[in-house]
Design a protein around this motif. Structure first.
Motif, PDB file in Angstrom:
ATOM      1  N   THR A 137       0.827  -1.202   0.000  1.00 31.60           N
ATOM      2  CA  THR A 137       0.000   0.000   0.000  1.00 31.60           C
ATOM      3  C   THR A 137       0.862   1.253   0.000  1.00 31.60           C
ATOM      4  OG1 THR A 137      -1.779  -1.148   1.169  1.00 31.60           O
ATOM      5  CG2 THR A 137      -1.790   1.247   1.264  1.00 31.60           C
ATOM      6  N   GLU A 138       1.921   1.249   0.789  1.00 29.62           N
ATOM      7  CA  GLU A 138       2.815   2.408   0.847  1.00 29.62           C
ATOM      8  C   GLU A 138       3.556   2.605  -0.473  1.00 29.62           C
ATOM      9  OE1 GLU A 138       3.848   2.309   5.637  1.00 29.62           O
ATOM     10  OE2 GLU A 138       4.970   1.055   4.236  1.00 29.62           O
ATOM     11  N   LEU A 139       3.945   1.520  -1.108  1.00 27.94           N
ATOM     12  CA  LEU A 139       4.638   1.639  -2.389  1.00 27.94           C
ATOM     13  C   LEU A 139       3.723   2.190  -3.476  1.00 27.94           C
ATOM     14  CD1 LEU A 139       6.662  -1.699  -2.357  1.00 27.94           C
ATOM     15  CD2 LEU A 139       7.642   0.594  -2.453  1.00 27.94           C
ATOM     16  N   LEU A 140       2.473   1.751  -3.481  1.00 25.19           N
ATOM     17  CA  LEU A 140       1.526   2.286  -4.464  1.00 25.19           C
ATOM     18  C   LEU A 140       1.319   3.776  -4.250  1.00 25.19           C
ATOM     19  CD1 LEU A 140      -1.055  -0.651  -4.456  1.00 25.19           C
ATOM     20  CD2 LEU A 140       0.518  -0.054  -6.307  1.00 25.19           C
ATOM     21  N   ALA A 141       1.276   4.196  -2.986  1.00 28.12           N
ATOM     22  CA  ALA A 141       1.175   5.633  -2.690  1.00 28.12           C
ATOM     23  C   ALA A 141       2.431   6.367  -3.132  1.00 28.12           C
ATOM     24  CB  ALA A 141       0.925   5.831  -1.193  1.00 28.12           C
ATOM     25  N   THR A 142       3.589   5.760  -2.896  1.00 26.11           N
ATOM     26  CA  THR A 142       4.851   6.376  -3.316  1.00 26.11           C
ATOM     27  C   THR A 142       4.884   6.578  -4.830  1.00 26.11           C
ATOM     28  OG1 THR A 142       6.130   5.549  -1.453  1.00 26.11           O
ATOM     29  CG2 THR A 142       7.343   5.984  -3.477  1.00 26.11           C
ATOM     30  N   ALA A 143       4.395   5.595  -5.576  1.00 27.30           N
ATOM     31  CA  ALA A 143       4.381   5.725  -7.038  1.00 27.30           C
ATOM     32  C   ALA A 143       3.588   6.942  -7.471  1.00 27.30           C
ATOM     33  CB  ALA A 143       3.803   4.456  -7.669  1.00 27.30           C
ATOM     34  N   ARG A 144       2.473   7.188  -6.824  1.00 24.12           N
ATOM     35  CA  ARG A 144       1.670   8.361  -7.179  1.00 24.12           C
ATOM     36  C   ARG A 144       2.387   9.653  -6.811  1.00 24.12           C
ATOM     37  NH1 ARG A 144      -4.572   8.765  -5.409  1.00 24.12           N
ATOM     38  NH2 ARG A 144      -4.615   6.970  -6.799  1.00 24.12           N
ATOM     39  N   VAL A 145       3.009   9.677  -5.647  1.00 22.88           N
ATOM     40  CA  VAL A 145       3.689  10.878  -5.194  1.00 22.88           C
ATOM     41  C   VAL A 145       4.900  11.194  -6.071  1.00 22.88           C
ATOM     42  CG1 VAL A 145       5.056  11.833  -3.286  1.00 22.88           C
ATOM     43  CG2 VAL A 145       2.854  10.728  -2.832  1.00 22.88           C
ATOM     44  N   VAL A 146       5.663  10.168  -6.429  1.00 19.55           N
ATOM     45  CA  VAL A 146       6.821  10.387  -7.304  1.00 19.55           C
ATOM     46  C   VAL A 146       6.380  10.979  -8.629  1.00 19.55           C
ATOM     47  CG1 VAL A 146       8.612   9.180  -8.633  1.00 19.55           C
ATOM     48  CG2 VAL A 146       8.265   8.642  -6.214  1.00 19.55           C
ATOM     49  N   ASP A 147       5.249  10.537  -9.118  1.00 19.32           N
ATOM     50  CA  ASP A 147       4.725  11.092 -10.360  1.00 19.32           C
ATOM     51  C   ASP A 147       4.383  12.577 -10.201  1.00 19.32           C
ATOM     52  OD1 ASP A 147       3.972  10.607 -13.079  1.00 19.32           O
ATOM     53  OD2 ASP A 147       1.885  10.798 -12.469  1.00 19.32           O
ATOM     54  N   TRP A 148       3.927  12.962  -9.007  1.00 16.50           N
ATOM     55  CA  TRP A 148       3.558  14.363  -8.769  1.00 16.50           C
ATOM     56  C   TRP A 148       4.775  15.271  -8.663  1.00 16.50           C
ATOM     57  CZ3 TRP A 148      -0.380  13.500  -4.185  1.00 16.50           C
ATOM     58  CH2 TRP A 148      -1.570  12.993  -4.698  1.00 16.50           C
ATOM     59  N   ILE A 149       5.792  14.844  -7.906  1.00 12.35           N
ATOM     60  CA  ILE A 149       6.841  15.792  -7.496  1.00 12.35           C
ATOM     61  C   ILE A 149       8.207  15.454  -8.067  1.00 12.35           C
ATOM     62  CG2 ILE A 149       5.602  16.354  -5.381  1.00 12.35           C
ATOM     63  CD1 ILE A 149       7.505  14.566  -3.830  1.00 12.35           C
ATOM     64  N   ASP A 150       8.263  14.563  -9.035  1.00 13.18           N
ATOM     65  CA  ASP A 150       9.542  14.227  -9.653  1.00 13.18           C
ATOM     66  C   ASP A 150      10.172  15.480 -10.258  1.00 13.18           C
ATOM     67  OD1 ASP A 150      11.623  12.637 -10.571  1.00 13.18           O
ATOM     68  OD2 ASP A 150      10.632  12.285 -12.503  1.00 13.18           O
ATOM     69  N   GLY A 151      11.433  15.683  -9.948  1.00 16.19           N
ATOM     70  CA  GLY A 151      12.151  16.814 -10.508  1.00 16.19           C
ATOM     71  C   GLY A 151      12.263  18.015  -9.596  1.00 16.19           C
ATOM     72  N   VAL A 152      11.490  18.043  -8.494  1.00 18.18           N
ATOM     73  CA  VAL A 152      11.565  19.211  -7.588  1.00 18.18           C
ATOM     74  C   VAL A 152      12.094  18.830  -6.206  1.00 18.18           C
ATOM     75  CG1 VAL A 152       9.749  20.480  -8.778  1.00 18.18           C
ATOM     76  CG2 VAL A 152       9.133  18.943  -6.926  1.00 18.18           C
ATOM     77  N   ILE A 153      12.157  17.552  -5.904  1.00 15.96           N
ATOM     78  CA  ILE A 153      12.687  17.087  -4.619  1.00 15.96           C
ATOM     79  C   ILE A 153      13.931  16.238  -4.889  1.00 15.96           C
ATOM     80  CG2 ILE A 153      12.230  15.659  -2.584  1.00 15.96           C
ATOM     81  CD1 ILE A 153      10.690  18.252  -2.583  1.00 15.96           C
ATOM     82  N   PRO A 154      15.062  16.540  -4.265  1.00 15.10           N
ATOM     83  CA  PRO A 154      16.273  15.751  -4.502  1.00 15.10           C
ATOM     84  C   PRO A 154      16.168  14.350  -3.900  1.00 15.10           C
ATOM     85  CG  PRO A 154      16.650  17.347  -2.757  1.00 15.10           C
ATOM     86  CD  PRO A 154      15.288  17.658  -3.319  1.00 15.10           C
ATOM     87  N   ASP A 155      16.947  13.432  -4.467  1.00 18.46           N
ATOM     88  CA  ASP A 155      17.072  12.055  -3.976  1.00 18.46           C
ATOM     89  C   ASP A 155      15.740  11.308  -3.964  1.00 18.46           C
ATOM     90  OD1 ASP A 155      19.804  12.529  -3.481  1.00 18.46           O
ATOM     91  OD2 ASP A 155      19.328  13.411  -1.523  1.00 18.46           O
TER      92      ASP A 155
END
Length: 944
Positions: A137-155
């Motif tokens: 469940t946490e990984l599925l949430a992470t996938a959505r978040v990475v799609d939102w903020i990729d490129g603006v948060i380091p690492d």
């Protein structure tokens, strides 16, 4: 060129785009920044409650957030707004770090919670767990978040990294669900598995067998998790294949080995390139056109042609010819040797009874695979799990019920302390229900609903009823139902086992009347549906929200329900058919057909309601159907039933099943296998259809005399039976036979008779076959002016028959399509393009590449950018094709460097461009050359 459109330049595009942009971007106000900062750190927000950071609320600015947000449904089904991705990235970039994020979150302490919000907060503040420690469940949430903020948060982890962890969790999740939290005992079986894996020499498969519910899959899942799960010290490469899963075909090894390399790639991400080479290579191989086999469109009887699309659903299943399988096994063992050297690899095949049901042929092919894999890859360890022993070489281990100590531990673990009986009573309960894990779980559910006071009654009633064996589970289940709190849910529960899916509509329109429950409106149906959903020990929620009975419970208890309450079961089936007839969608049609087959509807009735795609939704219920329904579904799905099962079905259903299997085996070049199918023919006189089918098999085996005699007998019997369709096909087959013998006059007479019989038929392909045969017959005549005229007239008549309806219909018969293209593709270029789409190309010879390159060069010199253009899937649209050729240096080089599959899909795009007729003419000649080469090989190889 006169009348051409003005050339569009890059400057013109830039000027036009500049006109669409605002003259000056307006700077955001402080309040807008504050509201956007608050919305950016929230996965979703309530537009009436969101508060700005460090400012007093401003309703006008707050309401303007809707202009840059999208409506969404949050966790728990709540409606909310979600900031657009681009605006979220811009706002987060301006925040300045984790402290500002925490401040923005603090401004809205009552914001909606959930896994996605937790992931967003974690990555914005730098507190997210490593991917390896996150749940699915946490990984599925992470996938959505990475799609939102990729490129603006380091690492931030990449989407590929997240996807890899999700796939691994999804691979292990079904095993973890099987094991649950209460696994106990089974040390002896676990030791057997460990010894099998640690063995140093090549071994035969280890078979774990035992009745349903005894825990075979569970102990296998426990072993795999111990050896390959998250906490294993050195992960054992494993493959877990459930033959009950759609797409896993025991009779088709490629389906199993493609899944095997997929799972190994998930476990070891570095295998990605190797997995792609194996997968794409074999998919290309089985999809590549076999022009030897396709060359038989006219030169063999057409029996079996009506199996597509009327008798068998078109399927994307990849089939390998028997001659190809040795190479398949060699490639798979090379994959293991190169990528997992010197390591044992565990291959588990669960629900092996599915393969056993398909008869000795399927088992023999599987054992050929096991033997060849073991010989080439001695560290591969095969474990099978089924309900019965196998008449093949195995190391067989029966999985017994729990012994007393293990049963006591398992039952105690299932019960909470407040309801657990004392040890003596637990032992008495074990004496009653035995050590079957399913029975123990039902007993625990019963105690959980009834408490201690119920235990004495359980023992007394069971003793009086003398309940034993399989009846225990049914008895326990009914007692569990007796303790359902809601009276109406209790009345629905047991008869509801008849339904594969339960929804509000099913409760109101199917079960209510049959179960004596008053459901006057949708509101009450919804209420009962929600109450049923609370019975988690009996029902589980499907991905689409419907309820489904626990598969282990339903599998054991449905036969008992049919035995004890057959009239009610039949009434539910009839009500279900009536309900689903009024519904739309593939799932609903599958349920309608399931209940029709359960009722024993005729093949004609089932055919009238069949739609492609339902077979994948139905095949897992094959065993639940009566024999005739099993034969029908097996034929539709391309699955082979065991001979013992086929002997129970009427001759008509047997014939259809046999026809589908024979057509499939002949298409794979396995005439011996096709003959084996026919030897299982039930007693009684063979129908004209079966005689015609056998004639084709005899022809494939080289027994031409017997084949001709069977065709003649089939024609005679079809006339007696009044079977017009078979009479037509047998007459046509006799004409083809006469052509092969050089009996031109007899062939012409029979083709005229076939044309007469075809006139009233509503089958669009047979007239094409007949006219195509006439064309070939005319060509067999010695060259003369009259013969050339006869060929020309036959070709013109054939071309006139090919309208748009027949082009679409002939696409379902690639062999006929290819022969028509070679015969009249110059008169009907659309056939060439359709052949390119449906069949494709094989490797071109040097001369063929030269001719095609010349046609393409002439096409390239024309004004080809005018008019409509179509781009095929995976192809190259015309303008890009020119760019590819420019990089290659010439059309000939581009043709040599491009794979046949990509070449075919790219050339298809030229069909709507000017100058494509010359390309079609060359392609038609290439197809003719391939067919001529096949005919030449036949003449060379013909005896005498």
């Amino acid at each position: 060129m006169t009348g051409s459109r003005p050339r569009i330049t890059a400057d013109m595009v830039d000027e036009r785009l500049s006109q669409l942009l605002p003259e000056e971007a307006r700077a955001l106000t402080t309040a807008e920044h504050a509201y956007r900062a608050a919305a950016a750190v929230l996965a979703g927000f309530d537009p009436t409650a969101i508060r700005p950071v460090d400012l007093d609320p401003d309703p006008a600015v707050r309401d303007s957030l809707a202009d840059i947000s999208e409506p969404a449904i949050g966790e728990g089904g709540r409606p909310e707004l979600r900031l657009r991705d681009s605006d979220r990235r811009e706002a987060i970039a301006s925040l300045g770090g984790p402290a500002a994020v925490r401040k923005a979150l603090a401004a809205n302490p009552d914001h909606p919670q959930g896994s996605v919000q937790d992931a967003l907060t974690g990555y914005l503040t730098g507190s997210a767990l490593p991917l390896a420690q996150q749940s699915l469940t946490e990984l599925l949430a992470t996938a959505r978040v990475v799609d939102w903020i990729d490129g603006v948060i380091p690492d931030l982890p990449s989407q590929e990294e997240v996807k890899g962890h999700i796939e691994r969790k999804q691979l292990l999740a079904p095993l973890a669900r099987l094991v649950g939290e209460h696994f106990g005992g089974r040390d002896a079986i676990l030791n057997e598995l460990a010894d099998h894996v640690r063995g140093t020499a090549a071994t035969v498969p280890l078979l774990l067998w035992g009745p349903g519910g005894v825990g075979k899959s569970t102990v296998l899942a426990k072993f795999i998790l111990d050896c390959a799960g998250e906490h294993a010290t050195e992960r054992l490469p494993f493959i877990f294949i459930d033959l009950d899963h759609p797409g896993m075909l025991a009779q088709e090894p490629l389906s199993l080995l493609l899944e095997a390399v997929r799972q190994l790639r998930i476990e070891f991400p570095g295998l990605g390139p190797a997995e792609e080479r194996f997968r794409s290579g074999w998919i290309r191989r089985v999809q590549a056109p076999d022009f030897d086999r396709l060359g038989y469109a006219v030169l063999e009887p057409s029996v079996g042609s009506r199996t597509t699309p009327d008798n068998i659903t078109a399927s994307s299943t990849l089939l390998t010819a028997p001659a190809e399988r040795a190479r398949l096994y060699r490639d798979f063992t090379r994959f293991l040797a190169h990528n997992l050297p010197h390591r044992p690899v565990l291959l588990v095949i669960d629900t092996f009874e599915t393969a056993q049901r398909q008869g000795p042929e399927a088992l023999a092919e599987l054992w050929r695979m096991f033997e060849q894999l073991a010989r080439r890859s001695p560290l591969l360890r095969v474990v099978l799990s089924g309900r019965a022993e196998v008449d093949q070489l195995t190391r067989s281990v029966q999985v017994p019920p729990f012994d007393r100590e293990a049963a006591r531990g398992y039952l105690t673990a299932l019960l909470t302390p407040d309801i657990a009986p004392d040890p003596a009573d637990i032992d008495a309960l074990i004496d009653l229900v035995g050590g079957n894990p399913l029975s123990l779980r039902l007993a625990a559910d019963l105690l959980g609903s009834g408490g201690r006071a119920d235990l004495a009654d359980i023992r007394v009633e069971a003793t009086q009823a003398r309940v034993a064996g399989d009846q225990v589970q049914g008895w326990l289940y009914r007692r569990v139902l007796d303790h359902i709190e809601d009276h109406d849910v209790r009345k629905l529960a047991s008869p509801g086992l008849v339904m594969r899916r339960i929804t509000s509509g099913v409760i109101r329109h199917v079960l209510a009347a049959c179960c004596g429950v008053d459901v006057p409106d949708d509101s009450r149906a919804d209420e009962l549906f929600d109450l049923c959903g609370q019975e988690v020990s009996l029902l589980a929620r499907a991905p689409d929200g419907a309820l489904e009975h626990r598969s282990d419970v339903r599998r054991q208890l449905l036969p008992l329900l049919r035995h004890s309450e057959l009239p009610k079961v039949l009434a539910i089936h009839r009500a279900a058919v009536q309900y689903y007839c009024g519904q739309a969608g593939l799932v609903d049609r599958a349920e309608e057909l399931y209940h029709r087959m359960s009722l024993g509807d005729s093949m004609a009735a089932l055919d009238a309601r069949w739609v492609p795609g339902v077979e994948a939704l139905l095949i897992r219920s094959l065993d639940e159907l009566p024999p005739a329904g099993q034969a029908y579904l097996a034929a539709r799905s391309g699955v082979t039933l065991a001979p013992a099962k086929l002997r129970q079905v009427p001759l008509a259903e047997w014939g259809r099943h046999a026809e589908v299997q024979v057509a499939k085996l002949l298409s794979l070049g396995d005439a011996i296998g096709a003959a084996t199918v026919l030897t299982a023919h039930p007693s009684g006189s063979a129908s004209s259809r079966l005689l015609l089918l056998e004639s084709r098999v005899r022809a494939e085996l080289g027994d031409d005399g017997k084949a001709r005699a069977l065709v003649a007998l089939s024609r005679h019997r079809a006339a007696e039976e009044g079977d017009g369709e078979t009479l037509l096909e047998a007459t046509y087959a006799q004409a083809v036979s006469a052509m092969e013998l050089g009996e031109a006059r007899q062939a012409r007479r029979l083709l005229m008779e076939a044309a007469r019989l075809a006139t009233p038929q509503d089958e669009p392909l047979m007239p094409l076959r007949i006219e195509l045969a006439r064309c070939q017959l005319a060509r067999q005549t010695h060259s003369s002016t009259s013969a050339r005229r006869a060929v020309r007239e036959a070709r013109e008549m054939l071309a006139e028959l090919i309208d748009d309806r027949r082009v679409e219909a002939v696409s379902r018969d690639p062999a006929l399509l290819l022969s028509l293209t070679a015969a009249v593709g110059d008169l009907r270029p659309e056939l060439v393009w359709q052949t390119l789409r449906v069949i494709g190309l094989q490797e071109l010879s040097t001369g063929q590449r030269s001719r095609l390159a010349g046609a393409l060069e002439r096409w390239g010199a024309l004004e080809r950018w005018e008019g409509p253009r179509t781009t095929p899937a995976r192809g190259i649209e015309p303008r890009r094709m020119g760019e590819e050729v420019a990089r290659s240096g010439s059309w000939k080089r581009w043709l040599a460097d491009t794979s046949p599959a990509l070449l075919a899909s790219s050339l298809t795009a030229l069909s709507a461009t000017g100058g494509s007729a010359a390309i079609a003419a060359v392609l038609r000649l290439i197809y003719q050359q391939w067919l001529d080469a096949r005919a030449s090989r036949d003449r060379t190889n013909r005896p005498g």
